[in-house]
Design a protein around this motif. Structure first.
Motif, PDB file in Angstrom:
ATOM      1  N   GLN A  62       0.825  -1.197   0.000  1.00  0.00           N
ATOM      2  CA  GLN A  62       0.000   0.000   0.000  1.00  0.00           C
ATOM      3  C   GLN A  62       0.864   1.253   0.000  1.00  0.00           C
ATOM      4  O   GLN A  62       0.505   2.269  -0.609  1.00  0.00           O
ATOM      5  N   ARG A  63       2.021   1.193   0.642  1.00  0.00           N
ATOM      6  CA  ARG A  63       2.923   2.348   0.628  1.00  0.00           C
ATOM      7  C   ARG A  63       3.392   2.664  -0.787  1.00  0.00           C
ATOM      8  O   ARG A  63       3.469   3.839  -1.176  1.00  0.00           O
ATOM      9  N   ALA A  64       3.699   1.632  -1.548  1.00  0.00           N
ATOM     10  CA  ALA A  64       4.115   1.846  -2.932  1.00  0.00           C
ATOM     11  C   ALA A  64       2.966   2.423  -3.755  1.00  0.00           C
ATOM     12  O   ALA A  64       3.180   3.289  -4.616  1.00  0.00           O
ATOM     13  N   LEU A  65       1.752   1.960  -3.493  1.00  0.00           N
ATOM     14  CA  LEU A  65       0.582   2.488  -4.207  1.00  0.00           C
ATOM     15  C   LEU A  65       0.313   3.940  -3.830  1.00  0.00           C
ATOM     16  O   LEU A  65      -0.080   4.749  -4.682  1.00  0.00           O
ATOM     17  N   ASP A  66       0.508   4.268  -2.577  1.00  0.00           N
ATOM     18  CA  ASP A  66       0.322   5.658  -2.152  1.00  0.00           C
ATOM     19  C   ASP A  66       1.311   6.569  -2.883  1.00  0.00           C
ATOM     20  O   ASP A  66       0.955   7.679  -3.307  1.00  0.00           O
ATOM     21  N   LEU A  67       2.555   6.099  -3.026  1.00  0.00           N
ATOM     22  CA  LEU A  67       3.546   6.872  -3.773  1.00  0.00           C
ATOM     23  C   LEU A  67       3.135   7.002  -5.231  1.00  0.00           C
ATOM     24  O   LEU A  67       3.245   8.088  -5.822  1.00  0.00           O
ATOM     25  N   ALA A  68       2.621   5.904  -5.822  1.00  0.00           N
ATOM     26  CA  ALA A  68       2.186   5.942  -7.218  1.00  0.00           C
ATOM     27  C   ALA A  68       1.067   6.969  -7.406  1.00  0.00           C
ATOM     28  O   ALA A  68       1.059   7.734  -8.380  1.00  0.00           O
ATOM     29  N   ALA A  69       0.127   6.993  -6.480  1.00  0.00           N
ATOM     30  CA  ALA A  69      -0.964   7.971  -6.559  1.00  0.00           C
ATOM     31  C   ALA A  69      -0.425   9.389  -6.417  1.00  0.00           C
ATOM     32  O   ALA A  69      -0.858  10.316  -7.130  1.00  0.00           O
ATOM     33  N   GLU A  70       0.527   9.572  -5.526  1.00  0.00           N
ATOM     34  CA  GLU A  70       1.141  10.882  -5.326  1.00  0.00           C
ATOM     35  C   GLU A  70       1.850  11.352  -6.594  1.00  0.00           C
ATOM     36  O   GLU A  70       1.822  12.539  -6.941  1.00  0.00           O
ATOM     37  N   LEU A  71       2.475  10.408  -7.300  1.00  0.00           N
ATOM     38  CA  LEU A  71       3.196  10.751  -8.522  1.00  0.00           C
ATOM     39  C   LEU A  71       2.264  11.036  -9.693  1.00  0.00           C
ATOM     40  O   LEU A  71       2.670  11.693 -10.657  1.00  0.00           O
ATOM     41  N   GLY A  72       1.022  10.530  -9.626  1.00  0.00           N
ATOM     42  CA  GLY A  72       0.074  10.851 -10.692  1.00  0.00           C
ATOM     43  C   GLY A  72      -0.644   9.692 -11.331  1.00  0.00           C
ATOM     44  O   GLY A  72      -1.350   9.878 -12.331  1.00  0.00           O
ATOM     45  N   ALA A  73      -0.500   8.464 -10.799  1.00  0.00           N
ATOM     46  CA  ALA A  73      -1.233   7.316 -11.356  1.00  0.00           C
ATOM     47  C   ALA A  73      -2.740   7.586 -11.302  1.00  0.00           C
ATOM     48  O   ALA A  73      -3.240   8.121 -10.309  1.00  0.00           O
ATOM     49  N   HIS A  74      -3.442   7.200 -12.339  1.00  0.00           N
ATOM     50  CA  HIS A  74      -4.884   7.453 -12.395  1.00  0.00           C
ATOM     51  C   HIS A  74      -5.675   6.459 -11.558  1.00  0.00           C
ATOM     52  O   HIS A  74      -6.736   6.800 -11.027  1.00  0.00           O
ATOM     53  N   HIS A  75      -5.180   5.231 -11.451  1.00  0.00           N
ATOM     54  CA  HIS A  75      -5.828   4.193 -10.648  1.00  0.00           C
ATOM     55  C   HIS A  75      -4.742   3.404  -9.936  1.00  0.00           C
ATOM     56  O   HIS A  75      -3.662   3.165 -10.491  1.00  0.00           O
ATOM     57  N   THR A  76      -5.005   2.955  -8.721  1.00  0.00           N
ATOM     58  CA  THR A  76      -4.104   2.051  -8.017  1.00  0.00           C
ATOM     59  C   THR A  76      -4.896   0.842  -7.532  1.00  0.00           C
ATOM     60  O   THR A  76      -6.054   0.974  -7.129  1.00  0.00           O
ATOM     61  N   VAL A  77      -4.269  -0.328  -7.596  1.00  0.00           N
ATOM     62  CA  VAL A  77      -4.926  -1.582  -7.238  1.00  0.00           C
ATOM     63  C   VAL A  77      -3.991  -2.377  -6.332  1.00  0.00           C
ATOM     64  O   VAL A  77      -2.828  -2.626  -6.688  1.00  0.00           O
ATOM     65  N   LEU A  78      -4.480  -2.758  -5.176  1.00  0.00           N
ATOM     66  CA  LEU A  78      -3.709  -3.590  -4.265  1.00  0.00           C
ATOM     67  C   LEU A  78      -3.709  -5.031  -4.762  1.00  0.00           C
ATOM     68  O   LEU A  78      -4.764  -5.586  -5.086  1.00  0.00           O
ATOM     69  N   ALA A  79      -2.517  -5.630  -4.842  1.00  0.00           N
ATOM     70  CA  ALA A  79      -2.403  -7.028  -5.293  1.00  0.00           C
ATOM     71  C   ALA A  79      -2.823  -7.947  -4.163  1.00  0.00           C
ATOM     72  O   ALA A  79      -2.010  -8.404  -3.355  1.00  0.00           O
ATOM     73  N   ASP A  80      -4.130  -8.237  -4.100  1.00  0.00           N
ATOM     74  CA  ASP A  80      -4.695  -9.052  -3.012  1.00  0.00           C
ATOM     75  C   ASP A  80      -5.388 -10.292  -3.560  1.00  0.00           C
ATOM     76  O   ASP A  80      -6.311 -10.819  -2.965  1.00  0.00           O
ATOM     77  N   ARG A  81      -4.947 -10.747  -4.730  1.00  0.00           N
ATOM     78  CA  ARG A  81      -5.473 -11.906  -5.456  1.00  0.00           C
ATOM     79  C   ARG A  81      -6.704 -11.584  -6.300  1.00  0.00           C
ATOM     80  O   ARG A  81      -7.211 -12.453  -7.007  1.00  0.00           O
ATOM     81  N   SER A  82      -7.201 -10.357  -6.222  1.00  0.00           N
ATOM     82  CA  SER A  82      -8.314  -9.958  -7.078  1.00  0.00           C
ATOM     83  C   SER A  82      -7.871  -8.903  -8.079  1.00  0.00           C
ATOM     84  O   SER A  82      -8.694  -8.261  -8.726  1.00  0.00           O
ATOM     85  N   GLN A  83      -6.537  -8.739  -8.221  1.00  0.00           N
ATOM     86  CA  GLN A  83      -6.032  -7.649  -9.042  1.00  0.00           C
ATOM     87  C   GLN A  83      -6.369  -7.791 -10.525  1.00  0.00           C
ATOM     88  O   GLN A  83      -6.580  -6.789 -11.214  1.00  0.00           O
ATOM     89  N   VAL A  84      -6.432  -9.017 -11.031  1.00  0.00           N
ATOM     90  CA  VAL A  84      -6.773  -9.195 -12.439  1.00  0.00           C
ATOM     91  C   VAL A  84      -8.202  -8.733 -12.683  1.00  0.00           C
ATOM     92  O   VAL A  84      -8.480  -7.971 -13.637  1.00  0.00           O
ATOM     93  N   ASP A  85      -9.111  -9.155 -11.840  1.00  0.00           N
ATOM     94  CA  ASP A  85     -10.507  -8.735 -11.982  1.00  0.00           C
ATOM     95  C   ASP A  85     -10.632  -7.224 -11.855  1.00  0.00           C
ATOM     96  O   ASP A  85     -11.394  -6.581 -12.595  1.00  0.00           O
ATOM     97  N   SER A  86      -9.892  -6.654 -10.915  1.00  0.00           N
ATOM     98  CA  SER A  86      -9.951  -5.204 -10.718  1.00  0.00           C
ATOM     99  C   SER A  86      -9.452  -4.468 -11.949  1.00  0.00           C
ATOM    100  O   SER A  86     -10.065  -3.480 -12.392  1.00  0.00           O
ATOM    101  N   ALA A  87      -8.354  -4.928 -12.518  1.00  0.00           N
ATOM    102  CA  ALA A  87      -7.812  -4.282 -13.716  1.00  0.00           C
ATOM    103  C   ALA A  87      -8.767  -4.415 -14.895  1.00  0.00           C
ATOM    104  O   ALA A  87      -8.949  -3.474 -15.675  1.00  0.00           O
ATOM    105  N   LEU A  88      -9.389  -5.574 -15.033  1.00  0.00           N
ATOM    106  CA  LEU A  88     -10.348  -5.763 -16.116  1.00  0.00           C
ATOM    107  C   LEU A  88     -11.565  -4.866 -15.923  1.00  0.00           C
ATOM    108  O   LEU A  88     -12.089  -4.305 -16.893  1.00  0.00           O
ATOM    109  N   ASP A  89     -12.014  -4.706 -14.684  1.00  0.00           N
ATOM    110  CA  ASP A  89     -13.137  -3.804 -14.418  1.00  0.00           C
ATOM    111  C   ASP A  89     -12.792  -2.375 -14.821  1.00  0.00           C
ATOM    112  O   ASP A  89     -13.594  -1.679 -15.459  1.00  0.00           O
ATOM    113  N   ILE A  90     -11.580  -1.937 -14.459  1.00  0.00           N
ATOM    114  CA  ILE A  90     -11.157  -0.567 -14.775  1.00  0.00           C
ATOM    115  C   ILE A  90     -11.087  -0.346 -16.280  1.00  0.00           C
ATOM    116  O   ILE A  90     -11.375   0.751 -16.770  1.00  0.00           O
ATOM    117  N   THR A  91     -10.717  -1.384 -17.011  1.00  0.00           N
ATOM    118  CA  THR A  91     -10.565  -1.260 -18.466  1.00  0.00           C
ATOM    119  C   THR A  91     -11.811  -1.722 -19.228  1.00  0.00           C
ATOM    120  O   THR A  91     -11.732  -2.046 -20.415  1.00  0.00           O
TER     121      THR A  91
END
Length: 342
Positions: free
Chosen positions: A203-232
């Motif tokens: 989550q710390r790495a994701l917080d940094l990514a959001a701070e840098l300007g990432a449009h979406h962040t997803v925690l790799a908690d075993r549902s990340q593929v589904d989350s990425a597909l939902d976003i796209t």
């Protein structure tokens, strides 16, 4: 001088006194190391993953992300002089083979790779040649840019290749927002208009990514593929940049790639296993990425001087080199890079 050397694979490196390197060739450049990055590849070297590929004779000095101050040059060197602050391209190339003459010096037929197959820069001094030296702009400090010599250069190289695939309206998924990934993210933001989703288990790495300007962040908690597909919208990303390349991200990255999209392999350690019928029926591309060229490094330094790319770092003294390697191995440096400051 003091240097960090690998004496035996699967054993901790040793910080010890070794002879100073000496300028002997006309294009040699001797650099006083002011900063050396600590990279996951160093861990892989210690583990023996590079034993067969490098053919290096042990013991030798590791460290392939280096910046410092020129101390001495050979008689034919004209582009740099003692006192210059420089970052070093990780390869020492010949300039004469077809690859070099084509601008593809990464694949030089006669190259050496300090820190991989010859003595590197986790030391007080390192010997390289004039073709590897990039002088730093005013305001850039060696400790702030050293890890850009490999981690940053590799990330930039992959993004540079992906740029033509990412016009406005496209989507890119970035797996791993750590040492390479957070540089790749900044390069994407500087060079493309694409929508960016970042996936990481920290989550710390994701917080940094959001701070840098990432449009979406997803925690790799075993549902990340589904989350990425939902976003796209269920279709996947036009480009997936995998800065991890092991532990399951290989199959997940392919699953998140849309039909006719491209999966970029940047991190390594795992295996890409895709049925050939899927490659054909989905018409997907799997693209390997090595470290970038000298030109890539010059371009990356320009972005850095403009303030568009910066490193998050944790500094260690040379005496603390083994602590830095241990912290990296244990995941205690999320979203940044460890830097040795001799």
């Amino acid at each position: 001088m003091r240097a960090v050397r690998v004496h035996e694979y699967e054993q901790k490196p040793v910080l010890e006194e070794v002879p100073d390197p000496v300028v002997t060739g006309p294009l040699d450049v001797l650099v006083e190391i002011d900063a050396a990055g600590v990279c996951r590849t160093d861990l892989h070297i210690v583990e023996g993953q590079w034993q067969d590929k490098s053919g290096v004779q042990l013991p030798y000095v590791i460290g392939h992300e280096n910046a410092g101050t020129v101390r001495e040059v050979g008689p034919a060197v004209s582009g740099t002089a003692p006192g210059d602050r420089v970052i070093l391209h990780p390869l020492v190339t010949c300039g004469l083979c077809l690859a070099c003459r084509s601008g593809d010096d990464v694949h030089c037929e006669n190259s050496t790779f300090p820190g991989i197959n010859t003595d590197g820069g986790m030391a007080e001094l390192m010997l390289t040649n004039a073709r590897s030296v990039v002088r730093l702009d005013e305001g850039l400090e060696p400790a702030d840019v050293a890890a850009l010599a490999d981690a940053g250069l590799t990330a930039y190289h992959a993004v540079r290749k992906a740029v033509p695939l990412l016009p406005a309206g496209t989507h890119v998924v970035l797996i791993g927002a750590g040492g390479l990934g957070h540089i790749g993210l900044q390069s994407l933001l500087a060079m493309t208009p694409a929508e960016i989703t970042v996936i990481d288990r920290s989550q710390r790495a994701l917080d940094l990514a959001a701070e840098l300007g990432a449009h979406h962040t997803v925690l790799a908690d075993r549902s990340q593929v589904d989350s990425a597909l939902d976003i796209t919208g269920g279709r996947g990303a036009h480009v997936v940049l995998d800065f991890v390349g092991e532990g399951g991200t290989e199959s997940e990255g392919v699953a998140m790639t849309r039909d006719a999209g491209s999966y970029f392999v940047i991190g390594y350690g795992g295996h890409v296993d895709i049925p050939t019928i899927d490659v054909i029926s989905r018409e997907i591309n799997v693209i390997g990425n090595l470290v970038g060229s000298y030109t890539d490094l010059v371009e990356l330094m320009a972005l850095t001087a403009q303030g568009k790319v910066s490193l998050r770092t944790r500094r260690y003294s040379l005496d603390e080199a083994l602590d830095a390697l241990a912290d990296l191995d244990a995941g205690r440096i999320p979203g940044g890079r460890a830097i040795l400051v001799p």
